[in-house]
Design an enzyme around this catalytic site. Structure first.
Site, mmCIF file in Angstrom:
data_model
loop_
_atom_site.group_PDB
_atom_site.id
_atom_site.type_symbol
_atom_site.label_atom_id
_atom_site.label_comp_id
_atom_site.label_asym_id
_atom_site.label_seq_id
_atom_site.Cartn_x
_atom_site.Cartn_y
_atom_site.Cartn_z
ATOM 1 C CG LEU A 143 75.936 22.459 6.466
ATOM 2 C CD1 LEU A 143 76.597 21.888 7.241
ATOM 3 C CD2 LEU A 143 76.671 23.483 5.905
ATOM 4 C CB THR A 179 67.711 32.681 -11.464
ATOM 5 O OG1 THR A 179 68.998 32.534 -13.095
ATOM 6 C CG2 THR A 179 66.941 32.354 -11.352
ATOM 7 C CG ASP A 180 70.169 35.014 -16.131
ATOM 8 O OD1 ASP A 180 70.421 33.687 -15.938
ATOM 9 O OD2 ASP A 180 71.937 35.637 -17.372
ATOM 10 C CD GLU A 181 69.173 29.261 -15.949
ATOM 11 O OE1 GLU A 181 68.342 27.798 -15.786
ATOM 12 O OE2 GLU A 181 70.306 29.015 -14.875
ATOM 13 C CE LYS A 223 66.348 31.389 -7.393
ATOM 14 N NZ LYS A 223 66.495 31.447 -6.043
ATOM 15 C CG HIS A 235 70.815 23.420 -23.049
ATOM 16 N ND1 HIS A 235 72.136 23.100 -23.261
ATOM 17 C CD2 HIS A 235 71.340 24.052 -21.551
ATOM 18 C CE1 HIS A 235 73.261 23.384 -23.266
ATOM 19 N NE2 HIS A 235 72.967 24.502 -21.640
HETATM 20 P P1 NAD Z 1 74.696 26.688 -4.342
HETATM 21 O O1 NAD Z 1 73.989 25.013 -4.974
HETATM 22 O O2 NAD Z 1 75.992 26.583 -4.347
HETATM 23 O O3 NAD Z 1 74.116 26.610 -2.632
HETATM 24 C C1 NAD Z 1 73.466 26.553 -2.202
HETATM 25 C C2 NAD Z 1 73.231 26.882 -0.361
HETATM 26 O O4 NAD Z 1 71.965 26.038 -0.141
HETATM 27 C C3 NAD Z 1 73.816 25.261 -0.146
HETATM 28 O O5 NAD Z 1 74.715 25.533 0.586
HETATM 29 C C4 NAD Z 1 72.891 24.443 0.666
HETATM 30 O O6 NAD Z 1 73.395 23.617 1.567
HETATM 31 C C5 NAD Z 1 71.852 25.320 0.784
HETATM 32 N N1 NAD Z 1 70.707 24.459 1.086
HETATM 33 C C6 NAD Z 1 70.317 23.752 0.061
HETATM 34 N N2 NAD Z 1 68.777 24.410 0.495
HETATM 35 C C7 NAD Z 1 68.232 23.934 1.616
HETATM 36 C C8 NAD Z 1 67.210 23.963 2.293
HETATM 37 N N3 NAD Z 1 66.378 23.288 2.254
HETATM 38 N N4 NAD Z 1 67.331 24.861 3.622
HETATM 39 C C9 NAD Z 1 69.115 25.555 3.427
HETATM 40 N N5 NAD Z 1 69.792 25.369 3.595
HETATM 41 C C10 NAD Z 1 69.581 24.885 1.958
HETATM 42 O O7 NAD Z 1 73.790 27.528 -4.833
HETATM 43 P P2 NAD Z 1 74.501 29.171 -6.006
HETATM 44 O O8 NAD Z 1 75.284 28.959 -6.755
HETATM 45 O O9 NAD Z 1 75.711 29.296 -4.556
HETATM 46 O O10 NAD Z 1 73.497 29.796 -5.553
HETATM 47 C C11 NAD Z 1 72.566 30.699 -4.785
HETATM 48 C C12 NAD Z 1 71.517 31.119 -4.890
HETATM 49 O O11 NAD Z 1 71.991 32.116 -6.651
HETATM 50 C C13 NAD Z 1 70.510 30.475 -5.619
HETATM 51 O O12 NAD Z 1 68.983 31.173 -5.241
HETATM 52 C C14 NAD Z 1 70.318 29.760 -6.905
HETATM 53 O O13 NAD Z 1 69.507 30.240 -7.889
HETATM 54 C C15 NAD Z 1 71.473 31.878 -7.475
HETATM 55 N N6 NAD Z 1 71.770 31.709 -8.935
HETATM 56 C C16 NAD Z 1 72.563 31.172 -8.870
HETATM 57 C C17 NAD Z 1 73.755 31.458 -9.824
HETATM 58 C C18 NAD Z 1 74.790 30.517 -9.837
HETATM 59 O O14 NAD Z 1 75.730 30.786 -10.756
HETATM 60 N N7 NAD Z 1 75.453 30.079 -8.898
HETATM 61 C C19 NAD Z 1 72.904 32.606 -11.243
HETATM 62 C C20 NAD Z 1 71.533 32.577 -11.256
HETATM 63 C C21 NAD Z 1 71.204 32.997 -9.592
#
Ligand code: NAD
Length: 329
Positions: free
Chosen positions: A39, A127-129, A155, A277
């Site tokens: 959280l 991620t695609d990044e 990542k 960027h």
């Molecule tokens: P988010 O930031 O909304 O959620 C991340 C969650 O991880 C949060 O609930 C946070 O409390 C929890 N968290 C963070 N550090 C933690 C720790 N040390 N221990 C336990 N919990 C922890 O992220 P999201 O957008 O839901 O992304 C989820 C995954 O998808 C990530 O791995 C992200 O890299 C990947 N991703 C996201 C996107 C996007 O567009 N959002 C795109 C590509 C990849």
């Protein structure tokens, strides 16, 4: 037989959609789910309210870097679906220590536990990044990784670490690399919820550079469906790109958001570009389409309107003046 799944980061944007779907009417009826989430500012326990009373659901507040806790939880589960991460590129430009800790050390902690308690299936959400900027064409799973930001570098590190546990130790690791997700319950620091909430409040939104940076947009529910295809039908050691079918420059996206909220270009301020960027991401998702039958189903314009409507109707979820949530950057 019941499959016990440990979902890290399940209180965040994508993780909570995943858990609600898994335990909802469209979900896999044969699972139990434990969410492990520390959280951070991005995790919101309210995202899990719809499943809180479900006997198949448990929530553990804890850190994925806490090795004894992770070990005990992994010992008691069959599969790990790993979403937890520090996920915001802009924050990683301001300071990257938390990104290295959670994204690299945390993933390593989970992999070590999975190995100790093998066999375990480990779905790693990347991620695609990790491919870096793609000026022309699309990224396929065999392309080299060229991450640009501290976020994407951590990542890429965790993605490669996860794959190394398959190649070295034979662990059942499956890696997904998705494009930009959008939908409800996304913390208002990423571009769509940030712009929507600012515009709903009558504010001006900052558009980086010339607005020409291009992203591929994936509805979070299409992403969830793809992760389920990989968890159920993917192969150990394989990487699956997940794209959403809609490519837009930030300027094109902004025009759609202005339209959806009902305001004009005077609500937009062009600001200096973000350091490092990436100009364009574009993933090729033919592999998961051909092997696992994936296809993005959500129409972008309809789903974007639904997303805007959700933020309009759920101010108490995002507005720090009416919730105790921390302010976005
Ligand atoms: P988010 O930031 O909304 O959620 C991340 C969650 O991880 C949060 O609930 C946070 O409390 C929890 N968290 C963070 N550090 C933690 C720790 N040390 N221990 C336990 N919990 C922890 O992220 P999201 O957008 O839901 O992304 C989820 C995954 O998808 C990530 O791995 C992200 O890299 C990947 N991703 C996201 C996107 C996007 O567009 N959002 C795109 C590509 C990849």
């Amino acid at each position: 037989m019941t499959t016990k799944i440990l979902v890290t980061g399940g209180a965040g944007f994508i993780g909570s959609h995943y858990v609600r779907t898994l335990l909802g009417p469209r979900g896999d009826g044969s699972v139990r789910v434990t969410v492990l989430d520390s959280l951070t500012y991005a995790g919101n326990p309210a995202n899990l309210d719809p499943v809180r009373g479900d006997a198949r659901f448990a929530f553990v507040r804890g850190d994925i870097c806490d090795a004894p806790l992770v070990d005990a939880l992994v010992a008691d589960h069959d599969q790990i679906v790993h979403f937890a991460a520090e996920s915001h590129v802009d924050r990683s430009v301001l300071g990257s220590a938390a990104f290295v800790r959670t994204n690299v050390v945390g993933t390593h902690t989970l992999l070590e536990a999975a190995l100790r308690h093998a066999p375990r299936t480990f779905v790693h959400i990347s991620t695609d990044e990790v491919y870096g900027s793609v000026e022309v064409g699309t990224s396929t799973e065999t392309d080299p990784l060229r991450p640009s930001s501290p976020y994407s570098a951590t990542k890429a590190s965790s993605d490669l670490l996860a794959l190394s546990y398959h190649r070295t130790h034979g662990l059942d690791v499956r890696v997904t690399r998705c494009s930009n997700n959008y939908g409800t319950h996304q913390y208002p620091e990423k571009v769509i919820p940030r712009f929507v909430t600012t515009l709903l409040d009558g504010g001006r939104v900052p558009l980086y550079g010339d607005g020409g940076n291009t992203r591929n947009w994936l509805h979070v529910e299409d992403h969830v469906d793809a992760v389920e295809l990989v968890r159920n039908g993917g192969s150990p050691g394989e990487i699956y790109n997940i794209g959403g079918g809609t490519d837009l420059s930030n300027k094109e996206l902004t025009a759609l958001l202005l339209d959806a909220v009902g305001v004009g270009w005077d609500s937009v301020e062009f600001v200096a570009d973000r350091k490092g960027h990436d100009r364009r991401y574009a993933v090729d998702h033919q592999k998961i389409a051909a092997l696992l039958g994936y296809r993005p189903r959500r129409d972008f314009r309809t789903s974007l309107s639904e997303t805007v409507a959700w933020y309009r109707a759920n101010r108490s979820w995002w507005d720090p003046r009416v919730t105790s949530r921390p302010q976005p950057l």
